[in-house]
Scaffold this active site. Structure first.
Site, PDB file in Angstrom:
ATOM      1  CE  LYS B  74      31.182  46.904  43.013  1.00 16.98           C
ATOM      2  NZ  LYS B  74      31.525  47.244  41.607  1.00 16.98           N
ATOM      3  CB  SER B 149      33.727  44.225  40.614  1.00 13.74           C
ATOM      4  OG  SER B 149      33.231  45.542  40.397  1.00 13.74           O
ATOM      5  CB  SER B 173      31.919  46.426  37.647  1.00 18.61           C
ATOM      6  OG  SER B 173      33.206  45.865  37.615  1.00 18.61           O
TER       7      SER B 173
END
Lengths: 471, 473
Positions: B74, B149, B173
């Protein structure tokens, strides 16, 4: 201070701690390196970096707390949020409602007890240099930031509003500095900014509630502190006597102009939005660590002052000279000299005046100090020579013998001195007649001229003896 | 190809790490333009690292449990020299001079980061639509969001670009995009995985965790990245738990609580899937009871004060002075304002303002202070529940993957996507999302298993039961 007014002063003193590394990372904590060479992701606040508390900084903070008779308690860290370019994270990690040290005091030599509200740990900011304009941020053309200082450990020591005069403010700061140096936590160097003082000043009619205070910043020496507080109190009194009111604000001391001016007013003051620093856990000093720090603390200035006073007896224990000796850490010199039979007044004067505020003992050691004073007492060094040699030894170290030999300070023979005295008498027949007629105080006149002629090498007592043989 | 198979083959010398990485790079090249999964692909770095792994194998060394496994990171995880933007314009061009502990540990286990995955800006979002680099599409249904996210990391695994990826979970997330993309996602106990090098959103809630197709792959990855790190003061003192050794423990005799508040308001298919998961656990020998923990309903409100408050402080450093975007202006303050105005997107600005307000003098007690009390109340409520049961069961998200753009204009609707995941972040406990059941349009759903601090061992064994149950169903 004009009649009918009272000053109320509280001081906030920040001291950098003498740790090897910064408060939350392993970067060196050292003054004077090339800008931005002592930095890492943590003290630069790079995205993703996290603080890890320096245990040595905690020990030194505890040492300060214990020396100031504070309660050492479990504490927490908070974030103080505000934007400033020299603060890498745009928040400062500090302590808020639960400081590591609280509720202590510092006794001054004039008998005043100043309360210490708290002495908490926090990180220092970087250092900005503003180019162009007045050298302050608001009108600078360019600003440069050095982050070497960012993250250096600080302890902020907040006094109660217990100080009542500019002189006492200076006295408090000087005594506190001596305590900080004695703990080994700080070098106390105001000129390098490792100890910084902010003063909160208000005035009131005696017995009335506290007046509105102003905080004064940029106090870089004890002298500035004393002058700034005096100026500020006068300013406030003048304002009030003219029917005005004091506005709560932060004021900047200009040492050159000798006055304070508005930096920011209360209405513009930041809301720091303090909240618990989620990246650090509760700080709980262990009993074992506190006990260890307590055991390692040497005698504090107050204790050393009492010991020296006891040795001196009442006569010699005068305030300022004694304070200078104690705060300069020179009491060991004075004690050793007195124990060797040297006059206490001489020992205090030489320590305070030659080794006091200005340079300290430097490389001078106790045996050399005692030896110089012994020679002076025996008439083998003049006062001027003794002062010169002490200065040399403080700078360069070594033995008294070597330092005296290097200067060529040999005692004058009585023949040589007698010749000089005879010449001086011959040059001043009128004064000599009056001296012979019984005007004893003219001895000083002749000593002065002999000293001048011998460039200070003559011994005053020997000159008097020469005068007496001729009288 | 499964991460464990790749690692086994690479370690045995039967597959070259270079080939494994090239497969990943090819898969990325095939679909990245369509799906917008990776915001940066470190082609050269990954190939060089793969060649090193192959050389080590040739020398007879063991590169570790993830030898040659391509992984996605990420874009809020720092890797030395690799661009890290957090999905924001304000960090455009920034290359961290250091690597996150989790990334170092992946590298130490032989894994090969192939690039940085798209995310909601600073992890603020539930759909990967707030990224400054455009939305990511769900590989299962490209007109849908992948969740967020960590939507880029979820999509990278779902599109078979990489077998595992790291995400971060502040309010769901990892778990919510795992559910929406049909993957396993673990939100570890707070402090199990070091946050050093994870760009902070809300420091007291953030945790790094894995996303993978199977429980075994996710568990292996978590084992590698977990364990004490002296660089993170909130890191738990213990070493990493043994998870792989407990995958087959089963749930016989385990007490499981199906939590009413973790299914209420969800789509009927989601409720049905969660009940079916409860049945699967019962069938495997667990004793499942229904429980209510009403305090969990307070989670969303507390979260939307605590997380923005911390974020408002964490994101202050993006001021244009030291790195990232700078928009010049007449003085420092004007430069700060211009930089932040241009650099942050609408959702980030909204949360900074929310958090600043919640911490402000005169409002702190009513908002942030109150939220902290709610957090304590919730932790106590969880503790009472864990006196009755070992593991809690609920839905991961209230819906299947929704259409791109569907909730962009309605922040409250978007925030509700995380209503079931947020309580675990507030409590600091562990949770795992496992694919289970299908939504109304046939898209994957996930169910969530929750446990107290350091219960990962139990959670992965229960998750393995559901994984097997799903395959049988």
């Amino acid at each position: 201070m004009r009649d009918g007014w009272e000053m109320v002063i509280g001081l906030e003193v920040h001291t950098e701690l003498l740790t090897a590394s910064k408060l939350f990372c392993g970067c060196a904590n050292a003054f004077g390196a090339e800008p931005n060479t002592q930095v890492c992701p943590v003290c630069l606040g790079l995205p993703g970096s996290l603080p890890v508390l320096n245990e040595r900084a905690v020990e030194l903070a505890v040492a300060i707390g214990l020396a100031l008779h504070c309660t050492v308690a479990p504490s927490t860290f908070h974030r103080k949020n505000y934007f400033y370019p020299d603060m890498p994270k745009d928040f400062q990690i500090s302590q808020y409602d639960l400081p590591i040290n609280a509720g202590g005091y510092l006794d001054l030599s004039d008998g005043t007890r100043v309360t210490i509200e708290r002495a908490h740990l926090e990180e220092d900011t970087g250092k900005s240099t503003h180019l162009g304009g007045t050298g302050r941020l608001h009108d600078a053309e360019r600003s440069l930031v050095d982050y070497n200082r960012a993250g250096v450990p600080l302890v902020e020591i907040v006094s109660g509003p217990d100080i009542r005069s500019p002189e006492q403010a200076r006295r408090y700061a000087a005594e506190l500095r001596a305590v900080l140096v004695a703990t080994g936590a700080s070098d106390g160097r105001m000129e390098e900014g490792s100890m910084r003082v902010d003063a909160n000043v208000s005035v009131r009619r005696p017995g009335e509630p506290l007046g509105t205070r102003c905080e004064i910043k940029n106090l870089n020496s004890l002298r500035s502190l004393q002058r700034a507080v005096a100026y500020e109190a006068d300013r406030q009194v003048a304002l009030l006597e003219d029917g005005g009111r004091v506005r709560q604000e932060t004021r900047h001391w200009d040492d050159g102009l000798g006055q304070t001016s508005t930096m920011r007013v209360k209405e513009e003051a930041e809301d720091y939005r303090y909240f618990r620093e989620p990246d650090l856990t509760e700080l709980v000093p262990s009993e074992a660590m506190v006990a260890r720090v307590r055991a390692a603390l040497g005698p504090m200035p107050a204790e050393r002052r009492a010991a020296l006073t006891a040795l001196l007896g009442d006569a010699e224990a005068t305030g300022d000279v004694l304070d200078t000796v104690i705060q300069g850490g020179l009491d060991a010199f004075v004690r050793a000299a007195i124990e060797e039979g040297i006059d206490a007044g001489l020992a205090l004067a030489r320590a305070a005046n030659e080794l006091g505020d200005a340079q300290g003992a430097g490389r001078l050691d106790v045996p050399a100090f005692v030896e110089v004073l012994a020679r002076e007492s025996a008439g083998r060094l003049s006062a001027t020579q003794a002062k010169t040699v002490l200065g040399d030894l403080a700078r360069a170290g070594g033995t008294a013998d070597d330092a005296i030999a290097a200067r060529g300070f040999v005692p004058m023979s009585s023949e040589a001195l007698g010749a000089v005295v005879a010449t001086v008498i011959g040059e001043h027949p009128g004064e000599w007649s009056r001296y012979v007629a019984g005007e004893d105080k003219l001895a000083q006149f002749f000593i002065g001229h002999v000293m001048k002629a011998t460039h200070g090498q003559a011994n005053g007592q020997a000159v008097v003896a020469e005068l007496e043989t001729r009288r | 190809m499964n991460a464990l198979e790749i690692a086994a083959d690479v370690r045995a010398g039967e597959l070259s790490a270079v080939a494994a990485v090239d497969d990943a790079l090819e898969a990325i090249a095939r679909r990245n333009e369509e799906l917008n999964v990776f915001v940066h692909v470190d082609r050269e770095g990954a190939r060089a690292r793969a060649a090193e792994i192959d050389e080590r194998v040739a020398r007879g060394e063991d590169p570790g449990p993830l030898a040659g496994v391509p992984v996605g990171l990420k874009d809020n995880l720092c890797q030395t020299g690799v661009p890290t933007t957090c999905g924001s314009r304000i960090l455009a061009g920034w290359r961290p001079p250091y690597s996150a502990t989790a990334v170092e540990r992946l590298l130490g286990a032989g894994a090969i980061p192939v690039g940085k995955t798209n995310m909601d800006e600073f992890a603020m979002g539930s759909s990967t639509e707030t990224s400054a680099y455009g939305p990511t599409r769900n590989p299962v249904a490209p007109d849908r969001v992948p969740g967020g996210s960590s939507g880029g990391s979820a999509a990278a695994v779902a599109a078979a670009m990489v077998p595992v990826a790291l995400g971060s979970d502040t309010g769901g997330s990892i778990r919510q995009p795992a559910a929406l993309c049909g993957l396993v996602g673990i939100k570890p106990t707070y402090g199990l995985v070091s946050r050093y090098g994870l760009v902070a959103f809300a420091s007291s809630l953030d945790q790094i965790g894995p996303l993978a197709r199977t429980v075994a792959e996710a568990a292996t990855c978590l084992e590698v990245i977990a364990g004490h790190d002296p660089r993170d003061s909130t890191s738990l003192p213990e070493p990493a738990p043994d998870l792989r050794g407990h995958l087959d423990d089963g749930v016989a005799g385990r007490r499981v609580g199906l939590i009413r508040e973790l299914v209420e308001g969800a789509d009927p298919e989601v409720v049905a899937a969660t009940r079916a998961a409860a049945d699967a656990l019962s069938a495997a020998g667990a004793r499942v009871i229904e429980l209510s923990i009403p305090e969990l309903r307070l989670g969303l409100s507390a979260y939307y004060l605590i997380a923005p408050a911390e974020a408002s402080s964490n994101l202050a450093r993006y001021d244009g002075v030291r790195y990232g975007l700078r928009v010049d202006a007449d003085d420092v303050t004007a430069m700060n304002v211009a930089t932040r105005t241009a650099g942050f997107g609408a959702e980030v600005k909204r949360r900074i303002m929310l958090g600043t307000y919640a911490l402000s003098a005169g409002y702190y007690d009513a908002y942030y202070g109150q939220a902290l009390k709610v957090r304590t109340v919730m932790i106590e409520a969880f503790a009472r529940a864990y006196e009755q049961v070992d593991t809690l069961l609920g839905a991961t998200a209230p819906t299947e993957a929704f259409a791109l753009g569907a909730k962009v204009a309605d922040p409250m609707a978007m925030y509700l996507s995380d209503v079931f995941t947020i309580p675990t972040n507030l409590s600091g406990h562990a949770a795992i999302s496992v694919p289970f059941g299908r939504g109304a349009t046939g898209l994957p759903l996930g169910v969530q298993l929750l446990g107290p601090a350091r219960s990962e061992t139990r959670l992965v064994s229960a998750a393995a039961v559901l994984e097997a149950g799903r395959e049988e169903a």
